[in-house]
Design an enzyme around this catalytic site. Structure first.
Site, PDB file in Angstrom:
ATOM      1  N   ASP A  33      -3.400  -9.091  -7.345  1.00 38.71           N
ATOM      2  CA  ASP A  33      -3.603 -10.322  -6.703  1.00 38.71           C
ATOM      3  C   ASP A  33      -3.506 -11.339  -7.756  1.00 38.71           C
ATOM      4  OD1 ASP A  33      -4.081 -10.089  -3.886  1.00 38.71           O
ATOM      5  OD2 ASP A  33      -5.938  -8.885  -4.361  1.00 38.71           O
ATOM      6  N   ARG A  46     -15.750  -0.440  -6.036  1.00 36.80           N
ATOM      7  CA  ARG A  46     -15.651  -1.978  -5.607  1.00 36.80           C
ATOM      8  C   ARG A  46     -16.232  -2.104  -4.274  1.00 36.80           C
ATOM      9  NH1 ARG A  46      -9.712  -4.309  -5.295  1.00 36.80           N
ATOM     10  NH2 ARG A  46      -9.472  -3.183  -3.440  1.00 36.80           N
ATOM     11  N   CYS A  54      -6.863  -2.598 -13.616  1.00 39.45           N
ATOM     12  CA  CYS A  54      -6.965  -1.654 -12.458  1.00 39.45           C
ATOM     13  C   CYS A  54      -5.713  -2.036 -11.609  1.00 39.45           C
ATOM     14  CB  CYS A  54      -8.076  -1.663 -11.604  1.00 39.45           C
ATOM     15  SG  CYS A  54      -8.660  -3.134 -11.016  1.00 39.45           S
ATOM     16  N   GLU A  70      -8.990 -11.316 -10.474  1.00 42.50           N
ATOM     17  CA  GLU A  70      -7.548 -11.335  -9.914  1.00 42.50           C
ATOM     18  C   GLU A  70      -7.329 -12.805  -9.182  1.00 42.50           C
ATOM     19  OE1 GLU A  70      -8.111  -8.359  -6.792  1.00 42.50           O
ATOM     20  OE2 GLU A  70     -10.116  -8.853  -6.266  1.00 42.50           O
ATOM     21  N   HIS A  93       0.668  -1.145  -0.115  1.00 41.09           N
ATOM     22  CA  HIS A  93       0.159   0.119  -0.013  1.00 41.09           C
ATOM     23  C   HIS A  93       0.713   1.487   0.116  1.00 41.09           C
ATOM     24  CE1 HIS A  93      -3.495  -2.377   1.475  1.00 41.09           C
ATOM     25  NE2 HIS A  93      -3.677  -2.460   0.013  1.00 41.09           N
TER      26      HIS A  93
HETATM   27  C1  PEP Z   1      -5.438  -5.882  -7.729  1.00 45.38           C
HETATM   28  O1  PEP Z   1      -5.360  -7.080  -6.890  1.00 45.38           O
HETATM   29  O2  PEP Z   1      -4.788  -5.879  -8.370  1.00 45.38           O
HETATM   30  C2  PEP Z   1      -6.398  -4.674  -7.062  1.00 45.38           C
HETATM   31  C3  PEP Z   1      -6.417  -3.964  -8.037  1.00 45.38           C
HETATM   32  O3  PEP Z   1      -6.898  -4.707  -5.876  1.00 45.38           O
HETATM   33  P1  PEP Z   1      -6.112  -4.685  -4.566  1.00 45.38           P
HETATM   34  O4  PEP Z   1      -4.611  -4.007  -4.853  1.00 45.38           O
HETATM   35  O5  PEP Z   1      -6.813  -3.564  -3.868  1.00 45.38           O
HETATM   36  O6  PEP Z   1      -5.881  -5.835  -3.913  1.00 45.38           O
HETATM   37 MG    MG Z   2      -6.778  -7.484  -5.222  1.00 49.92          MG
END
Ligand code: PEP
Ligand code: MG
Length: 840
Positions: free
Chosen positions: A722, A604, A769, A698, A461
């Site tokens: 993911d 989401r 995304c 994902e 993050h």
């Molecule tokens: C991903 O997994 O690529 C995604 C966009 O979701 P997050 O990064 O929030 O898990």
């Molecule tokens: Mg994800």
């Protein structure tokens, strides 16, 4: 023999050559683990009492006796080495437990021939087992006869009385075990050993390679340099020695659950490409090229200590600072506990234990007693222990030196009353072990130019936030980055994954020129950012933004985003301790819609579980949270949460601009269930229309089932973060694997191709995304495979649109197919750079 004022002279219990303990071929005795004393290689066959006293223990197997003298000294008399194995054969006890004996009285008879033939050695020991209350003085003897003076024992001041009344047990238990902890006895397992030992009254020691360490000192335990699968001897002494021993054996023999992370070899060792002089290699978490002075976050340089400080005042200051840091760590620990982050809890528990470590505290105290300032005393104590850890040759223990340095800085800050932000000049490049999201926000506000982390993953993050702020960031650089002098000019080439430590003035100028031309290019990209992104042959690609709040949405809209491709709703309420109600949620979603003008917004549904935890939503502990109840699975298990969110979503206006997206879907039934729920709630609210409903791809299962999902979904959006994690079986936040969790791996490309093909069969569009959408090298590949929407971090909208405009979609389609057959991600990257070069 002679007893005056509690002083005691011990006479020789056996006749024969005298040996120092260190020369005894047995690590428990040689290391002093059992206590100080002396050894005799016996020539006679009877063991005599070295002084008058009470027999407080006789070994079941008859090879050892413990006496307590009138002054409280407890003396273990042990015949031969490993003689316990003889099971009493060859020994005859002449006294029994509880019996009072006189000095020189025979205690034990031994069949010297038998024992000599059946055991390792006849060397016998006289050990003072409660030595902390006494001073022991050896007489310089090379051999003795029974009854001759051998040792003097003097109770220490203030301890004589205590020693007399204290009823120590001299029961002893020891056993060997192989240390199961990955990477050996580093800080966290050592803290666990200490914690285990603290649960018992017995004194426990670990003995390794002729050195012993008390289980009460983390530093001493780590200082043994015990590696994984090294065999150590555990020795416990006291009334509950058996229980303590069993507990310690269990602790040492069971690897920590979270050891997979902790034991990762330093990222420097596996994430790095071949070394180049003066360059550290890392993994790009946010792109960019900058030069500037490097500053280690929080490093406090102390002025010279002139000494002659008042020890009492310095002691008080240090103790107050330590208390403050302990409170801070406990607070962090509590947060980790709430997030059920076991690994963080282990780390902070180890930090707490380090703050109480007798080695550190004693060393600081001794320096303070000599008139040093508390700051310098503490700092020097830590530096000394860092050196010990670094010299052990174990990379994992060397890494722990960084934990110590962190504590050094925290305590110094508390002592000096300094605020968090040290004076960083604007344009500085910051180096840290790993930054937290709140660090990052503060640093960005201070105007830093770039970030370098020793650890960290490219999809963490913090990395997401760094990209959002447009701050170049390298992760997984290894510990070396923390050793660079403050203020040193460096070049951070995040795109190339390089940190150049000694750039010459020409290179700095070149970087500045490149940065200038980038700035200019960026300006022109910004000017074009509001126009649609069409490829040279006229295919439109939507370039949307990933946002976590309405402020970011506003930024994205100003930056030309064609919409929001992903609103991570779990980020909206991340700092909350109570769950947001329906009204609050609706307002938050509406604010994002309002910030985006007339553009669509993909929202989401809540994606918690795994690495994402919310204070107000405690989740059950799981053995494998990333493979557990997360994403849509959690929403289905907690239908009241989902209903509330769907109701809030259904009430935003205009509903046509709101698209709902489901995370972590693995099969069609999950989608159908939510679709029905959405329809039912829309009907309850009297709505004639319902928002579009999309699915995130994902999980490999979803990619392989894209055609079936697309039949019931309005769109698909690929979460490459993911999808990489689950396809490559590599933790997305794993520092040591960061370089290899690359979504341009041909396996991922095949899944993306299959997703696009499945969606096309039902006329659905596919977006990306995940972080791969932000990588300009990947833009042609994604377009070529059939992706028509890219959702990127807000500052990158203009750049990615610009990239799209340089490409020919037909050529991308043609070339992308050939990439699927390449052997790995590196080959794909090379091919992309060749076919579709990036700007310098
Ligand atoms: C991903 O997994 O690529 C995604 C966009 O979701 P997050 O990064 O929030 O898990
Ligand atoms: Mg994800």
């Amino acid at each position: 023999m002679h007893n005056n004022n509690n002083d005691l002279t011990l006479s020789a219990p056996l006749s024969g050559p005298v040996l120092s303990l260190r020369s005894v071929p047995d690590p428990v005795f040689a290391s002093g683990a059992m206590g100080d004393g002396i050894a005799i290689d016996p020539l006679n066959n009877t063991l005599h009492a070295p002084c008058a006293g009470q027999v407080i223990q006789v070994a079941r197997t008859g090879h050892a006796v413990t006496l307590r003298a009138a002054n409280g000294a407890e003396l273990l008399l042990h015949l031969g080495l490993d003689t316990v194995e003889l099971q009493g054969e060859g020994f005859a006890l002449l006294v029994e437990e509880g019996q009072q004996v006189n000095a020189g009285q025979p205690l034990l008879w031994v069949d010297l021939d038998y024992v000599a033939q059946h055991c390792r050695s006849l060397i016998s020991l006289l050990i003072l087992t409660n030595g902390e209350g006494f001073d022991l003085r050896h007489l310089p003897l090379s051999s003795v006869k029974v009854g001759e003076p051998l040792l003097h024992i003097t109770p220490r001041a203030n301890q004589a009385a205590q020693a007399q009344t204290q009823a120590h047990s001299s029961e002893q238990a020891s056993a060997r075990i192989k240390v199961a902890h990955r990477g050996g006895l580093h800080a966290r397992p050592a803290a666990l050993v200490r914690q285990t030992a603290e649960g018992f009254s017995s004194r426990s020691q670990l003995i390794f390679k002729d050195q012993s360490a008390s289980c009460s000192s983390l530093m001493a335990l780590m200082g043994l340099g015990i590696g994984e699968q090294d065999e150590v001897l555990v020795s416990c002494q006291g009334a509950d020695c058996q229980e303590a021993l069993q507990a310690l054996l269990k602790t040492l023999g069971t690897a920590l659950a979270a050891d997979t992370h902790a034991a990762t070899p330093a990222p420097a060792q596996i994430a790095h490409r071949p070394t180049e002089d003066g360059v550290l290699h890392g993994v790009c978490a946010a792109p960019g090229l900058v030069s500037g002075p490097l500053f280690r976050l929080n490093a406090i340089a102390l002025p010279e200590d002139l000494g002659e400080h008042q020890p009492q005042a310095q002691r008080l200051a240090l103790s107050a600072a330590l208390d403050q840091v302990r409170r801070d760590i406990r607070h962090t620990l509590e947060q980790a506990r709430q997030r059920r982050n076991q690994e963080e809890q282990d780390i902070f528990n180890a930090h707490l234990a380090l703050l109480e470590d007798p080695t550190l505290l004693d060393a600081s105290d001794a320096a303070i007693a000599q008139g040093r300032a508390a700051t310098h005393a503490w700092s020097a104590a830590i530096t000394e222990q860092c050196q010990v850890l670094q010299q052990l040759g174990n990379p994992l223990l060397a890494e722990r030196a960084n934990d110590l340095r962190d504590l050094q800085q925290q305590v110094l800050r508390a002592l000096l009353g300094e605020a968090w932000h040290c004076d960083l000049p604007a344009g500085a490049i910051v180096a840290a072990e790993e930054l937290t999201p709140s660090d990052l926000l503060q640093l960005s506000a201070q105007g830093v130019a770039g970030l370098c982390m020793a650890a960290g993953g490219a999809t963490s993050h913090v990395a997401i936030l760094a990209r959002g702020k447009g701050l170049p960031c390298l992760v997984a650089l290894g510990q070396e980055v923390l050793g660079i002098g403050n203020g040193q000019q460096v070049v951070l080439d995040a795109d190339g994954g390089r940190l150049e430590l000694a750039p010459d003035p020409r290179r700095i100028e070149q970087v500045q020129q490149t940065a200038d031309s980038r700035r200019q290019r960026r300006q022109s990209q910004q000017q074009q950012a509001h126009a649609s992104a069409l490829t040279r042959d006229g295919q439109q690609i939507e370039v949307a933004a990933n946002v976590a709040s309405s402020e970011e949405a506003r930024e994205a809209h100003q930056g030309g985003a064609d919409g929001v491709g992903l609103l991570r709703t779990e980020f909206l309420f991340v700092d909350r301790h109570s769950a947001p109600d329906e009204v609050e949620q609706r307002q938050a979603y509406q604010a994002v819609l309002d910030a985006m003008g007339d553009k669509p917004v993909i929202i989401r549904t809540i994606d918690v579980g795994g690495d994402k935890q919310l204070d107000y939503l405690p989740l059950p502990v799981e053995a494998n949270p990333v493979l557990g109840l997360r994403g849509i699975r959690l929403a289905l298990a907690r239908p009241e949460l989902l209903d509330q969110q769907l109701r809030a979503l259904l009430q935003v206006t205009p509903l046509q601009r709101c698209r709902v997206m489901l995370p972590m879907v693995t099969e069609v039934a999950e989608l159908l269930q939510i679709r029905q729920r959405l329809d039912a709630l829309a009907a309850e609210l009297g709505l004639a229309q319902r928002p579009e409903l999309g699915v995130m791809i994902e999980v490999p299962a979803a990619a392989l089932m894209a055609e079936q999902l697309a039949e019931h979904a309005d769109f698909l959006s690929i979460g490459t973060n993911d999808l990489s994690q689950y396809t490559l079986a590599m933790d997305r936040d794993h520092a040591g694997l960061a370089a290899r969790v690359d979504a341009l791996h041909p396996a991922l490309l095949r899944l993306i191709a299959q997703t696009c093909a499945g969606a096309a069969r039902h006329g659905r569009w596919v977006g990306v995304c995940g972080a791969l959408a932000c990588d300009p090298l990947a833009t042609p590949v994604l377009i070529g495979l059939g992706v028509s929407e890219l959702s990127v971090s807000p500052p990158q909208v203009g750049e990615i649109k610009d990239r799209v405009r340089q490409l020919d979609a037909a050529e991308c389609r043609h070339l992308a197919q050939s990439l699927l057959n390449l052997p790995g991600a590196a080959a794909v990257r090379q091919a992309c750079a060749r076919h579709w070069p990036l700007h310098p």
